[in-house]
Design a protein around this motif. Structure first.
Motif, PDB file in Angstrom:
ATOM      1  N   GLY B 131     -26.585  54.618  50.672  1.00 31.61           N
ATOM      2  CA  GLY B 131     -27.085  53.295  50.302  1.00 31.61           C
ATOM      3  C   GLY B 131     -28.283  52.833  51.111  1.00 31.61           C
ATOM      4  N   THR B 132     -28.594  53.535  52.214  1.00 28.72           N
ATOM      5  CA  THR B 132     -29.712  53.076  53.045  1.00 28.72           C
ATOM      6  C   THR B 132     -31.005  53.855  52.765  1.00 28.72           C
ATOM      7  OG1 THR B 132     -29.172  54.621  54.823  1.00 28.72           O
ATOM      8  CG2 THR B 132     -28.139  52.448  54.935  1.00 28.72           C
ATOM      9  N   LEU B 133     -30.960  54.809  51.839  1.00 25.91           N
ATOM     10  CA  LEU B 133     -32.154  55.619  51.559  1.00 25.91           C
ATOM     11  C   LEU B 133     -33.207  54.788  50.809  1.00 25.91           C
ATOM     12  CD1 LEU B 133     -30.629  59.018  50.308  1.00 25.91           C
ATOM     13  CD2 LEU B 133     -31.178  58.307  52.638  1.00 25.91           C
ATOM     14  N   SER B 134     -34.475  55.160  50.956  1.00 29.32           N
ATOM     15  CA  SER B 134     -35.531  54.510  50.172  1.00 29.32           C
ATOM     16  C   SER B 134     -35.442  55.017  48.734  1.00 29.32           C
ATOM     17  CB  SER B 134     -36.893  54.868  50.755  1.00 29.32           C
ATOM     18  OG  SER B 134     -37.188  56.224  50.463  1.00 29.32           O
ATOM     19  N   GLY B 135     -36.141  54.335  47.817  1.00 28.87           N
ATOM     20  CA  GLY B 135     -36.119  54.740  46.405  1.00 28.87           C
ATOM     21  C   GLY B 135     -36.532  56.188  46.207  1.00 28.87           C
ATOM     22  N   GLY B 136     -37.593  56.591  46.917  1.00 29.48           N
ATOM     23  CA  GLY B 136     -38.095  57.960  46.777  1.00 29.48           C
ATOM     24  C   GLY B 136     -37.128  58.990  47.334  1.00 29.48           C
ATOM     25  N   GLN B 137     -36.548  58.664  48.509  1.00 36.06           N
ATOM     26  CA  GLN B 137     -35.563  59.597  49.106  1.00 36.06           C
ATOM     27  C   GLN B 137     -34.352  59.745  48.199  1.00 36.06           C
ATOM     28  OE1 GLN B 137     -35.017  57.508  52.841  1.00 36.06           O
ATOM     29  NE2 GLN B 137     -35.797  59.271  53.984  1.00 36.06           N
ATOM     30  N   MET B 138     -33.890  58.620  47.660  1.00 35.70           N
ATOM     31  CA  MET B 138     -32.711  58.645  46.782  1.00 35.70           C
ATOM     32  C   MET B 138     -32.999  59.507  45.557  1.00 35.70           C
ATOM     33  SD  MET B 138     -29.680  57.571  46.052  1.00 35.70           S
ATOM     34  CE  MET B 138     -29.057  55.942  46.403  1.00 35.70           C
ATOM     35  N   GLN B 139     -34.184  59.321  44.973  1.00 34.26           N
ATOM     36  CA  GLN B 139     -34.538  60.078  43.777  1.00 34.26           C
ATOM     37  C   GLN B 139     -34.534  61.579  44.072  1.00 34.26           C
ATOM     38  OE1 GLN B 139     -34.490  60.010  40.274  1.00 34.26           O
ATOM     39  NE2 GLN B 139     -35.220  57.985  40.782  1.00 34.26           N
ATOM     40  N   ARG B 140     -35.034  61.952  45.252  1.00 34.17           N
ATOM     41  CA  ARG B 140     -35.067  63.379  45.585  1.00 34.17           C
ATOM     42  C   ARG B 140     -33.670  63.923  45.888  1.00 34.17           C
ATOM     43  NH1 ARG B 140     -39.617  64.545  49.735  1.00 34.17           N
ATOM     44  NH2 ARG B 140     -39.530  62.335  50.242  1.00 34.17           N
ATOM     45  N   VAL B 141     -32.818  63.078  46.496  1.00 33.67           N
ATOM     46  CA  VAL B 141     -31.421  63.507  46.710  1.00 33.67           C
ATOM     47  C   VAL B 141     -30.749  63.728  45.354  1.00 33.67           C
ATOM     48  CG1 VAL B 141     -29.151  62.735  47.492  1.00 33.67           C
ATOM     49  CG2 VAL B 141     -31.125  62.483  48.991  1.00 33.67           C
ATOM     50  N   LEU B 142     -31.046  62.828  44.402  1.00 29.74           N
ATOM     51  CA  LEU B 142     -30.451  62.975  43.068  1.00 29.74           C
ATOM     52  C   LEU B 142     -30.946  64.233  42.365  1.00 29.74           C
ATOM     53  CD1 LEU B 142     -30.518  59.274  41.810  1.00 29.74           C
ATOM     54  CD2 LEU B 142     -28.532  60.650  42.412  1.00 29.74           C
ATOM     55  N   ILE B 143     -32.226  64.549  42.580  1.00 26.42           N
ATOM     56  CA  ILE B 143     -32.757  65.785  41.982  1.00 26.42           C
ATOM     57  C   ILE B 143     -32.072  66.992  42.643  1.00 26.42           C
ATOM     58  CG2 ILE B 143     -34.825  67.202  41.634  1.00 26.42           C
ATOM     59  CD1 ILE B 143     -36.445  64.564  41.597  1.00 26.42           C
ATOM     60  N   ALA B 144     -31.909  66.907  43.972  1.00 27.99           N
ATOM     61  CA  ALA B 144     -31.213  67.993  44.691  1.00 27.99           C
ATOM     62  C   ALA B 144     -29.816  68.192  44.110  1.00 27.99           C
ATOM     63  CB  ALA B 144     -31.132  67.674  46.181  1.00 27.99           C
ATOM     64  N   TRP B 145     -29.141  67.085  43.844  1.00 27.20           N
ATOM     65  CA  TRP B 145     -27.801  67.140  43.226  1.00 27.20           C
ATOM     66  C   TRP B 145     -27.882  67.848  41.877  1.00 27.20           C
ATOM     67  CZ3 TRP B 145     -22.643  65.210  43.419  1.00 27.20           C
ATOM     68  CH2 TRP B 145     -22.000  65.152  42.180  1.00 27.20           C
ATOM     69  N   ALA B 146     -28.855  67.412  41.068  1.00 29.12           N
ATOM     70  CA  ALA B 146     -28.927  67.906  39.692  1.00 29.12           C
ATOM     71  C   ALA B 146     -29.243  69.398  39.622  1.00 29.12           C
ATOM     72  CB  ALA B 146     -29.967  67.098  38.909  1.00 29.12           C
ATOM     73  N   ILE B 147     -30.063  69.883  40.570  1.00 30.50           N
ATOM     74  CA  ILE B 147     -30.463  71.295  40.474  1.00 30.50           C
ATOM     75  C   ILE B 147     -29.549  72.220  41.277  1.00 30.50           C
ATOM     76  CG2 ILE B 147     -32.889  70.784  40.024  1.00 30.50           C
ATOM     77  CD1 ILE B 147     -33.429  71.520  42.979  1.00 30.50           C
ATOM     78  N   ALA B 148     -28.548  71.621  41.967  1.00 23.08           N
ATOM     79  CA  ALA B 148     -27.722  72.422  42.875  1.00 23.08           C
ATOM     80  C   ALA B 148     -27.039  73.587  42.182  1.00 23.08           C
ATOM     81  CB  ALA B 148     -26.686  71.540  43.557  1.00 23.08           C
ATOM     82  N   ASP B 149     -26.566  73.381  40.942  1.00 20.29           N
ATOM     83  CA  ASP B 149     -25.877  74.495  40.287  1.00 20.29           C
ATOM     84  C   ASP B 149     -26.754  75.164  39.224  1.00 20.29           C
ATOM     85  OD1 ASP B 149     -25.812  72.384  38.614  1.00 20.29           O
ATOM     86  OD2 ASP B 149     -23.692  72.516  38.092  1.00 20.29           O
ATOM     87  N   ARG B 150     -28.060  75.137  39.499  1.00 22.07           N
ATOM     88  CA  ARG B 150     -29.023  75.845  38.644  1.00 22.07           C
ATOM     89  C   ARG B 150     -28.837  75.555  37.149  1.00 22.07           C
ATOM     90  NH1 ARG B 150     -31.111  76.327  42.718  1.00 22.07           N
ATOM     91  NH2 ARG B 150     -31.552  78.153  43.983  1.00 22.07           N
ATOM     92  N   PRO B 151     -29.092  74.304  36.752  1.00 18.83           N
ATOM     93  CA  PRO B 151     -28.920  73.977  35.323  1.00 18.83           C
ATOM     94  C   PRO B 151     -30.049  74.578  34.481  1.00 18.83           C
ATOM     95  CG  PRO B 151     -29.858  72.118  36.483  1.00 18.83           C
ATOM     96  CD  PRO B 151     -29.601  73.167  37.528  1.00 18.83           C
ATOM     97  N   ASP B 152     -29.792  74.664  33.179  1.00 20.17           N
ATOM     98  CA  ASP B 152     -30.839  75.125  32.264  1.00 20.17           C
ATOM     99  C   ASP B 152     -31.699  73.950  31.817  1.00 20.17           C
ATOM    100  OD1 ASP B 152     -29.531  77.825  31.879  1.00 20.17           O
ATOM    101  OD2 ASP B 152     -27.955  76.468  31.188  1.00 20.17           O
ATOM    102  N   VAL B 153     -31.069  72.770  31.784  1.00 22.85           N
ATOM    103  CA  VAL B 153     -31.758  71.567  31.292  1.00 22.85           C
ATOM    104  C   VAL B 153     -31.550  70.440  32.295  1.00 22.85           C
ATOM    105  CG1 VAL B 153     -31.809  69.821  29.464  1.00 22.85           C
ATOM    106  CG2 VAL B 153     -31.353  72.207  28.881  1.00 22.85           C
ATOM    107  N   LEU B 154     -32.617  69.681  32.552  1.00 22.62           N
ATOM    108  CA  LEU B 154     -32.486  68.496  33.393  1.00 22.62           C
ATOM    109  C   LEU B 154     -32.775  67.256  32.558  1.00 22.62           C
ATOM    110  CD1 LEU B 154     -34.237  69.077  36.848  1.00 22.62           C
ATOM    111  CD2 LEU B 154     -31.817  68.707  36.396  1.00 22.62           C
ATOM    112  N   LEU B 155     -31.885  66.276  32.607  1.00 19.53           N
ATOM    113  CA  LEU B 155     -32.112  64.997  31.936  1.00 19.53           C
ATOM    114  C   LEU B 155     -32.431  63.951  33.005  1.00 19.53           C
ATOM    115  CD1 LEU B 155     -29.143  64.836  29.361  1.00 19.53           C
ATOM    116  CD2 LEU B 155     -31.385  65.875  29.091  1.00 19.53           C
TER     117      LEU B 155
END
Lengths: 263, 240
Positions: B131-155
């Motif tokens: 909850g203390t991350l900046s908007g940009g840091q949070m967005q990159r953490v979320l991208i890290a989450w999304a790509i962690a299991d090597r998806p074929d598609v990102l929404l």
């Protein structure tokens, strides 16, 4: 062990396990901003307790049956109408409370409202220990799914969390915790057993691990402290458990102001 | 999640080079038609931008593609598609959860590698409270989450909405790098036409129904843009 020590030992045993389980469960409920749901649900148990007393079966079973029915109906109504969960539970709460007060025989009403942990038999204590252990294990299993569904339902779905099932198990465990806690502090105060430890833990935690562990610990300690204080003073245990919990919460507010939340 | 989408499709074959084919999709919420007769397809390894004014049904479309919303019509994902999702917002302001714990919820995540791939230093951020991350840091953490299991598609739902101006390029660069490195197909919802023209291959402009579906570069045409957003819209309004 003398004659008075034994029931106190059973009460402490039941209390510590019920306190641990409600504290841990409460950490999820407070995190989901559903702190008052436990409080409200507890009143749904009242007609079940009344039926147990009237028809001479274990009131715990009556309470549990009513809570399960309420949880099932809540889950179904929430999913089919998309009404907020608290609104659905609110409707059931007022209905059940009215029904419960009408049904409960006057001499037993006070006990149903404020609990009777001082009169715990060994079987009650054993049941409380068994059920509380299962609740802790159950909560531990669904913790990540519930947290993720609360943070973002879409994220949970994309991570293959079965949100509907996780919510159902969560509500089921809430019902079990409330039914167990009623024995300790009664229907009126069982909400406190869920809210106070978690609210206190949240003030001094910066990580989920610490938050969950402290919630459980605060729940266990407040239950035991309240029961022992009751045994020493003769004051009913339910309100004392809640007062100890409130004291912990106030201490956490002061700690947070001085030190901030810790990992 | 793709599994759920598969159950709802009626068409199972002949996706050809496409990762996704949507045909005649209609969504009604509370008796109101939010999306009507929407059809488009997305080629594998390309980026589709989903555009439109507020209330156009962009987020509803993403939620429908995730299988969260009942619908009519067909959503056909390529067999075995693994979807990663990056939400617009998280309700974490008062949740005591660290970055390590959040990423750890996704089983099998290599925390160090995921964070490094989005340009974050694991040592300095893993034990930060989410909850203390900046908007940009949070967005990159979320991208890290999304790509962690090597998806074929990102929404992506509005990947730049909570990011300050300086951070936008960083996020887009990160996305570009990931797309190239892993050959991921990207679907992103955005209100920012400028970034969309530059970054995406194809655009889908929605206003309850499809207003435009075709190459993104055509959106630099003011007449087309006016059709998408209503008259009086200028590209410069969205430019940075």
């Amino acid at each position: 062990m003398d004659q008075t020590a034994e029931p106190v030992a059973y009460a402490v045993l039941a209390g510590v396990f019920a306190g641990l389980a409600s504290g841990y469960m409460g950490s999820l409920m407070v995190a989901k901003r559903m702190a008052l749901v436990g409080d409200v649900l507890s009143h749904v148990a009242l007609p079940g307790i009344a039926l147990g007393i009237l028809l001479d079966f274990n009131p715990f079973l009556g309470a549990f049956a009513f809570l399960l029915a309420a949880v099932g109906a809540t889950w179904y109504i929430e999913r089919s109408t998309r009404l907020p969960l608290d609104a659905v539970i609110g409707v059931m709460f007022v209905f059940a409370l009215a029904l419960g007060v009408l049904l409960t025989p006057a001499p037993d009403l006070l006990e149903a409202l404020f609990g009777d942990i001082a009169n715990v038999a060994w079987l009650d204590a054993a049941i409380a220990v068994g059920i509380s252990t299962l609740v802790v294990l159950g909560v531990r299993a669904i913790y990540p799914g519930v947290v993720l569904s609360h943070i973002s339902e879409e994220l949970a779905v994309s991570a293959k969390v079965r949100v509907g099932w996780v919510t159902f198990i969560y509500l089921f465990l809430v019902a079990v915790v409330v039914a167990t806690g009623i024995k300790v502090v009664g229907t009126l105060l069982v909400g406190a057993l869920v809210i106070l430890p978690a609210a206190a833990a949240k003030n001094v935690s910066a990580s989920l691990a610490r938050y969950g562990a402290l919630s459980a610990a605060f729940g266990g300690v407040s239950a035991v402290a309240g029961i022992l204080l009751s045994s020493a003073t003769g004051v009913p245990p339910g309100p004392l458990v809640v007062l100890v919990g409130t004291g912990m919460f106030l201490a956490s507010v002061v700690t947070k102001r001085i030190m901030g939340p810790r990992g | 999640m793709a599994d759920h989408a598969h159950r709802t499709r009626t068409e199972t074959e002949s996706l050809g080079p496409n990762a996704l084919r949507v045909s005649n999709l209609t969504v009604r919420l509370d008796g109101r038609t939010v999306l009507q007769d929407v059809s488009f397809d997305v080629r594998r390894g390309t980026t589709l931008a989903i555009l439109g004014p507020n209330g156009a049904g962009k987020t509803v479309l993403l939620r429908t593609l995730l299988g969260l919303v009942p619908h009519e019509g067909t959503i056909a994902w390529r067999e075995g598609t693994k979807i990663g999702y990056v939400p617009q917002n998280l309700f974490v302001a008062d949740m005591p959860i660290t970055v390590r714990e959040f990423l750890g919820i996704k089983r099998g995540t290599d925390l160090q590698e995921s964070l490094a791939s989005v340009g974050l230093d694991p040592a300095s951020i893993l034990d930060e409270r989410l909850g203390t991350l900046s908007g940009g840091q949070m967005q990159r953490v979320l991208i890290a989450w999304a790509i962690a299991d090597r998806p074929d598609v990102l929404l992506f739902d509005e990947p730049l909405s909570n990011v300050d101006l300086g951070g936008e390029d960083l996020i887009l660069e990160t996305l570009n790098r990931i797309e190239k490195a892993f050959g991921i197909t990207v679907l992103l919802v955005s209100h920012d036409v400028h970034n969309v023209i530059e970054y995406s291959d194809t655009a889908l402009a929605l206003n309850r129904t499809v207003v435009y579906f075709g190459p993104s570069k055509n959106l630099s045409d003011p007449a087309l843009l006016a059709r998408v957003y209503g008259s009086g819209t200028l590209l410069s309004k969205h430019a940075h």
